[in-house]
Design a protein around this motif. Sequence first.
Motif, PDB file in Angstrom:
ATOM      1  N   MET A   1     -14.156   6.349 -18.068  1.00 57.92           N
ATOM      2  CA  MET A   1     -12.861   5.950 -18.333  1.00 57.92           C
ATOM      3  C   MET A   1     -13.375   3.958 -18.136  1.00 57.92           C
ATOM      4  O   MET A   1     -13.938   3.969 -16.788  1.00 57.92           O
ATOM      5  CB  MET A   1     -11.993   6.694 -17.106  1.00 57.92           C
ATOM      6  N   ARG A   2     -12.587   3.378 -19.195  1.00 53.20           N
ATOM      7  CA  ARG A   2     -12.661   1.629 -19.275  1.00 53.20           C
ATOM      8  C   ARG A   2     -11.064   1.898 -18.997  1.00 53.20           C
ATOM      9  O   ARG A   2     -10.241   1.578 -19.437  1.00 53.20           O
ATOM     10  CB  ARG A   2     -13.554   1.719 -20.323  1.00 53.20           C
TER      11      ARG A   2
ATOM     12  N   HIS B   1       2.850  -5.057 -16.853  1.00 50.69           N
ATOM     13  CA  HIS B   1       1.015  -4.699 -17.953  1.00 50.69           C
ATOM     14  C   HIS B   1      -0.031  -3.206 -16.554  1.00 50.69           C
ATOM     15  O   HIS B   1       0.083  -2.304 -16.789  1.00 50.69           O
ATOM     16  CB  HIS B   1       0.125  -5.407 -18.818  1.00 50.69           C
ATOM     17  N   ASP B   2      -0.322  -4.446 -15.895  1.00 46.45           N
ATOM     18  CA  ASP B   2      -1.035  -4.018 -14.724  1.00 46.45           C
ATOM     19  C   ASP B   2      -0.433  -2.816 -13.904  1.00 46.45           C
ATOM     20  O   ASP B   2      -0.706  -1.691 -13.436  1.00 46.45           O
ATOM     21  CB  ASP B   2      -1.608  -5.460 -13.766  1.00 46.45           C
ATOM     22  N   LEU B   3       0.892  -2.998 -13.035  1.00 46.42           N
ATOM     23  CA  LEU B   3       1.779  -2.172 -12.343  1.00 46.42           C
ATOM     24  C   LEU B   3       1.214  -0.773 -13.204  1.00 46.42           C
ATOM     25  O   LEU B   3       0.843  -0.055 -12.685  1.00 46.42           O
ATOM     26  CB  LEU B   3       2.709  -2.573 -12.056  1.00 46.42           C
ATOM     27  N   VAL B   4       2.042  -1.051 -14.510  1.00 46.30           N
ATOM     28  CA  VAL B   4       1.913   0.381 -15.194  1.00 46.30           C
ATOM     29  C   VAL B   4      -0.119   1.182 -15.570  1.00 46.30           C
ATOM     30  O   VAL B   4       0.486   2.112 -15.791  1.00 46.30           O
ATOM     31  CB  VAL B   4       2.402   0.216 -16.418  1.00 46.30           C
TER      32      VAL B   4
ATOM     33  N   LYS C   1      -0.711   2.616 -12.534  1.00 47.91           N
ATOM     34  CA  LYS C   1      -0.810   4.050 -11.822  1.00 47.91           C
ATOM     35  C   LYS C   1      -0.885   5.376 -13.420  1.00 47.91           C
ATOM     36  O   LYS C   1      -1.250   6.678 -13.248  1.00 47.91           O
ATOM     37  CB  LYS C   1       0.438   4.618 -12.515  1.00 47.91           C
ATOM     38  N   LEU C   2      -1.269   4.817 -14.757  1.00 49.11           N
ATOM     39  CA  LEU C   2      -2.086   5.609 -15.439  1.00 49.11           C
ATOM     40  C   LEU C   2      -3.223   5.858 -15.469  1.00 49.11           C
ATOM     41  O   LEU C   2      -3.314   7.029 -15.404  1.00 49.11           O
ATOM     42  CB  LEU C   2      -1.493   5.009 -17.241  1.00 49.11           C
ATOM     43  N   ALA C   3      -3.874   4.593 -15.432  1.00 49.10           N
ATOM     44  CA  ALA C   3      -5.586   5.334 -15.052  1.00 49.10           C
ATOM     45  C   ALA C   3      -5.648   5.993 -13.860  1.00 49.10           C
ATOM     46  O   ALA C   3      -6.938   6.818 -13.794  1.00 49.10           O
ATOM     47  CB  ALA C   3      -6.387   3.607 -14.564  1.00 49.10           C
ATOM     48  N   GLU C   4      -5.111   6.119 -12.920  1.00 47.92           N
ATOM     49  CA  GLU C   4      -4.946   6.940 -11.442  1.00 47.92           C
ATOM     50  C   GLU C   4      -4.689   7.978 -11.983  1.00 47.92           C
ATOM     51  O   GLU C   4      -5.947   9.085 -11.191  1.00 47.92           O
ATOM     52  CB  GLU C   4      -4.299   6.580 -10.414  1.00 47.92           C
ATOM     53  N   VAL C   5      -3.789   8.352 -12.943  1.00 46.56           N
ATOM     54  CA  VAL C   5      -3.636   9.980 -13.525  1.00 46.56           C
ATOM     55  C   VAL C   5      -5.263  10.199 -14.014  1.00 46.56           C
ATOM     56  O   VAL C   5      -5.366  11.710 -14.062  1.00 46.56           O
ATOM     57  CB  VAL C   5      -2.592  10.312 -13.247  1.00 46.56           C
ATOM     58  N   ALA C   6      -5.187   8.960 -15.051  1.00 47.85           N
ATOM     59  CA  ALA C   6      -6.386   9.827 -16.095  1.00 47.85           C
ATOM     60  C   ALA C   6      -7.557   9.978 -15.049  1.00 47.85           C
ATOM     61  O   ALA C   6      -8.882  10.717 -15.756  1.00 47.85           O
ATOM     62  CB  ALA C   6      -6.525   8.638 -17.173  1.00 47.85           C
TER      63      ALA C   6
END
Length: 165
Positions: free
Chosen positions: A140-141, A81-84, A87-92
């Motif tokens: 962002m959180r 979950h944290d890996l995905v 990556k989503l957090a990086e883009v957001a």
Amino acid sequence: MSWGGVTERPLSWSDLWKIPQARLSFLVRSTYDTLPCPRNLHQWFGAEETCPLCSTTNASLGHILSGCRTALSQGRYRWRHDLVLRKLAEVAESCRLEANSRPSASARRPIPFTRAGENIITPRQRETARLLSPGSEWSMRVDLGRQLQFPREIAQTSLNRPFTP
């Protein structure tokens, strides 16, 4: 933000050739439930297979990928979950920084109107649609590093993972 247009995402043969063979094989086989999970091995060969972590007999693919309580208690799903999420957090975050750096809607320049009979000197380029509106109010959180801080407006739960039917 919406899921609109996600299903129309063009996928060309050149895109498929760029995916590593092992990953593509996993994606297709997991979609059609043809991976060698204990339940499938039992159907194919008649052998009594168990989950290697919790010894559940004839465990399904859903059990192996997201339902094993032993894997949950060991943090295996959390790691994935944290890996995905990372990556989503990086883009957001890049979208957020870009939106916060643009002037807010109230600070935009006025629309240049053309009077009847005048020629347009330079057509104004249409702004491309963006995920976030301009301004500096975005924050962002992210639930990374076991912070587990969810706003009350979103969810109040004691579960350690999303509900799976």
